[in-house]
Scaffold this motif. Structure first.
Motif, PDB file in Angstrom:
ATOM      1  N   SER A  65      71.727 -44.192  82.910  1.00 38.92           N
ATOM      2  CA  SER A  65      72.977 -44.904  82.655  1.00 38.92           C
ATOM      3  C   SER A  65      74.147 -44.021  83.068  1.00 38.92           C
ATOM      4  CB  SER A  65      73.087 -45.283  81.174  1.00 38.92           C
ATOM      5  OG  SER A  65      74.335 -45.849  80.888  1.00 38.92           O
TER       6      SER A  65
ATOM      7  N   CYS B 205      73.800 -48.940  78.071  1.00 34.33           N
ATOM      8  CA  CYS B 205      73.177 -47.927  77.206  1.00 34.33           C
ATOM      9  C   CYS B 205      72.648 -48.630  75.969  1.00 34.33           C
ATOM     10  CB  CYS B 205      74.186 -46.852  76.811  1.00 34.33           C
ATOM     11  SG  CYS B 205      73.479 -45.541  75.784  1.00 34.33           S
TER      12      CYS B 205
ATOM     13  N   LYS C 297      69.386 -44.207  79.692  1.00 42.60           N
ATOM     14  CA  LYS C 297      69.771 -45.556  79.273  1.00 42.60           C
ATOM     15  C   LYS C 297      69.419 -45.818  77.809  1.00 42.60           C
ATOM     16  CE  LYS C 297      69.493 -48.642  82.420  1.00 42.60           C
ATOM     17  NZ  LYS C 297      70.908 -49.046  82.625  1.00 42.60           N
TER      18      LYS C 297
END
Length: 693
Positions: free
Chosen positions: A114, A18, A124
């Motif tokens: 993510s 992330c 993400k």
């Protein structure tokens, strides 16, 4: 801090990864121009089969949740590539590109989503708060997007570019994975905030010339790099005293026919080379030739004695603004297209134009456009048998509005009223050098003596009146003092002792180094005067004004425009185009043929909206000339769409259309002189307002 050169996509990869943009970062502000450059670079990677392309640096710190990386520097690059991945994914799934489910899934899982992201959609990338809402909307069904956000604008740009199918999707994907960055990871002991501030405020940026040099030489074999550098680049830099960015800006202006943008010089140079398919050898050879012209103009070493004598005086004041005109003029002279007399004529008129404008107190901000455009204008007007120097004289002498060439009346009034004492040292030296020497071959180095402090500009009637001066000036002493103190008639150059400053006129005249024994012609008229009153100041002011009129005479114009010559005029701030016939408009070097002012208005607004839609929409919200609507609805009667859901009213007079455009240019911080209008002289405007309405 640990660093290594890695693929940019390594920063994205990993289902747990992330990327967090911290709150102290600025909002995402890359424009479509930045995106176009990235996309073009990727196409070059494909076209030339390059294994990689350097894309700057990424500075980050691992902290917080598992897989979370805080981006300290490089968020603009990461966000832009993320938008490109999103656009590529969506184009692979909605039919814009040939469907490729495997590639779309790869992009979605590794570069967009993510598993453990803190945001609701498990994305993400986590932008700064101000961008987060617009970013998340891009992952919805495409409805209710924030059209004012740069994120939305750049995403739409990438979708449009992908729709052109300039590259096969998997090859483009591989090119993106070939982007390399210097990846720098901060340690626990590193202060992220201090490093961020250092990266964004204290680093030494490459100059525009540095980037141009790298662009010109980097793609060449090593031996060719050495040859081009030694034969062209290094001598060019020496000729321009290593002020290379400034020289290239003026040289590129001569190529573009408009002012090259100082802060985007590299991008403009790069685009010019690529769009014109100019060979690097030819480009460097031409720059080398013009660098010699630049050197000789600045050093007054053109080689013609009369020209060099004028240039030595001309260069006492900073006149680099004239280079886009003077460089091709000197080039024409050295190719024997201009005679020495013609070169001297152009220099004299330019000198007169600048000096008269300075005396009249006219602003200098119009000069960049004047000298950027005038050579191109002259070439366009030239027909068989026409004298190009005479056309240049005509174009300067006929300037109006903010670029006006002051005539004798305007110049004469200013000469009698201007404060000539509180002026810059350069203008002071230049003024008195010219007034003393005129066109005489028996010259005295007034400018050098003033610069060295051997002589000074002094008041004849002193700045502070004592009793003797008050008595000699009579009942109107205060009025005379207030009116004439800093005017030309009461000033002169002298080497007399400063203790004479408040001395009576007779002592200033007869004392050591006084007016009677002065070696300067400018003081001849003071030698035999018995007193110094308003009458003498008026007379001397008139005589000095007469000398100034001879030093900087109003030009005699021999050229007359032919009836079939089309005009090119900047939009500017004041010009009234009512009743004029429009043939086209020009911006940033591109010409757009049109036949009506309506087409011009909508075309210009669409162009600007494509470049900076947020700014156009902000301005639109301030005026009734624009309306917004739902994208799926049709424009109302009299309105024309200029951006998705944004319309402009076109049933207006030509004057109203120009007011709308000028307001838009002002709100966006653009120069109204950059928009050029191609007009038919004395043409019928097609109606009372010069349009079809």
């Amino acid at each position: 801090m640990q660093g290594s050169l890695q693929a940019l996509t390594d920063v994205f990869e990993g289902k747990d990864r992330c990327l967090v943009i911290p709150v102290y970062q600025r909002n995402y502000d890359w424009r479509t121009g930045n995106c176009a450059r990235l996309f073009d670079d990727l196409l070059d990677v494909i076209r030339f089969e390059r294994p990689s392309h350097f894309f700057g640096s990424i500075v980050y710190k691992v902290e917080g949740a598992i897989g979370e990386m805080t981006i300290i520097d490089g968020q603009q690059r990461l966000t832009t590539v993320n938008l490109l991945f999103l656009a590529l994914h969506n184009c692979l799934t909605d039919g814009t590109l040939e469907p490729d489910a495997d590639l779309a899934e790869w992009i979605r899982d590794d570069y967009l989503n993510s598993k453990h992201a803190a945001n609701g959609r498990k994305l993400k990338l986590k932008p700064v708060k101000a961008d987060a809402d617009a970013y998340e909307k891009l992952f919805s069904d495409g409805q209710d997007l924030d059209e004012s956000s740069n994120l939305t604008v750049n995403y739409r740009y990438f979708v449009e570019r992908l729709g052109r199918r300039e590259a096969e999707p998997r090859r483009l994907f591989d090119a993106i994975r070939g982007l390399q960055v210097m990846r720098l990871q901060l340690e626990e002991s590193d202060d992220a905030q201090l490093i961020f501030e250092s990266l964004n405020s204290t680093g030494l940026d490459l100059t525009q010339a540095d980037m141009i040099r790298n662009f010109v030489l980097m793609g060449q074999p090593h031996e060719e790099q050495e040859r081009l550098y030694e034969q062209y680049w290094n001598p060019m830099e020496q000729d321009v005293d290593f002020d290379s960015s400034e020289f290239i800006r003026h040289w590129l202006t001569t190529r573009l026919g408009r002012a090259a943008k100082k802060d985007h010089l590299y991008e403009e140079f790069r685009a010019w080379v690529r769009t014109g398919a100019h060979g690097m050898h030819d480009v460097l050879a031409q720059m080398r030739i013009y660098a010699r012209h630049y050197r000789d103009l600045r050093r007054a070493t053109v080689g013609e004695p009369r020209v060099d004598r004028l240039l030595r005086r001309f260069n006492l004041v900073d006149r680099t603004v004239t280079m886009p005109l003077l460089l091709p003029v000197v080039d024409a002279y050295r190719q024997e297209d201009f005679s020495a007399d013609e070169l001297l004529t152009v220099l004299t008129v330019v000198d007169t134009y600048l000096t008269r404008r300075w005396v009249c107190g006219l602003p200098t901000n119009a000069l960049n456009k004047v000298f950027a455009l005038i050579w191109r204008e002259a070439e366009k007007k030239r027909r068989d048998g026409d004298s190009l120097p005479e056309i240049i004289v005509h174009l300067l002498a006929s300037r109006q509005g903010s670029a006006i060439f002051p005539g004798d009346q305007m110049f004469g009034v200013a000469l009698m009223k201007k404060d000539f004492y509180h002026i810059s040292a350069a203008q002071r030296n230049y003024l008195w050098e010219c007034l003393e020497n005129g066109d005489s071959k028996d010259t005295r180095d007034i400018a050098g003596a003033l610069a060295a402090g051997d002589i000074s500009v002094e008041h004849i009637m002193p700045q502070t009146l004592n009793g003797e001066w008050m008595e000699s000036l009579g009942a109107r002493a205060k009025h005379v003092h207030d009116t004439w103190l800093h005017q030309l008639g009461n000033l002169t150059v002298t080497g007399y002792n400063s203790t004479y400053s408040n001395a009576p006129f007779a002592q200033k005249r007869d004392g050591e180094q006084g007016f009677r024994n002065s070696p300067y012609r400018i003081n001849n008229m003071l030698r035999d005067l018995d007193s110094w009153s308003e009458a003498e100041m008026t007379e001397r002011g008139a005589k000095l004004s007469g000398i100034a009129m001879k030093c900087w005479p109003e030009p005699v114009v021999h050229y007359r425009p032919r009836p079939d010559t089309r005009d090119v005029e900047p939009m500017g701030e004041e010009t009234d185009f009512t009743g004029r016939t429009l043939r086209g408009w020009e911006y940033d070097g591109a010409v757009y043929p049109v036949t009506t002012w309506r087409q011009m208005l909508t075309g210009v607004v669409r162009l600007l909206a494509g470049r900076d839609p947020s700014a156009v929409r902000r301005y639109a919200a301030t005026t009734t000339k624009f309306r917004t609507r739902a994208v799926q609805d049709e424009p109302e009667n009299g309105y024309v769409e200029v951006a998705p859901g944004l319309d402009v009213f076109v049933r207006t007079s030509t004057s109203d259309k120009m007011r709308t455009l000028r307001g838009l240019f002002h709100s966006m911080g653009l120069d109204a002189d950059d928009l050029l209008l191609h007009l038919q002289p004395d043409g019928d405007g097609g109606g009372p307002d010069g349009d079809e309405d």
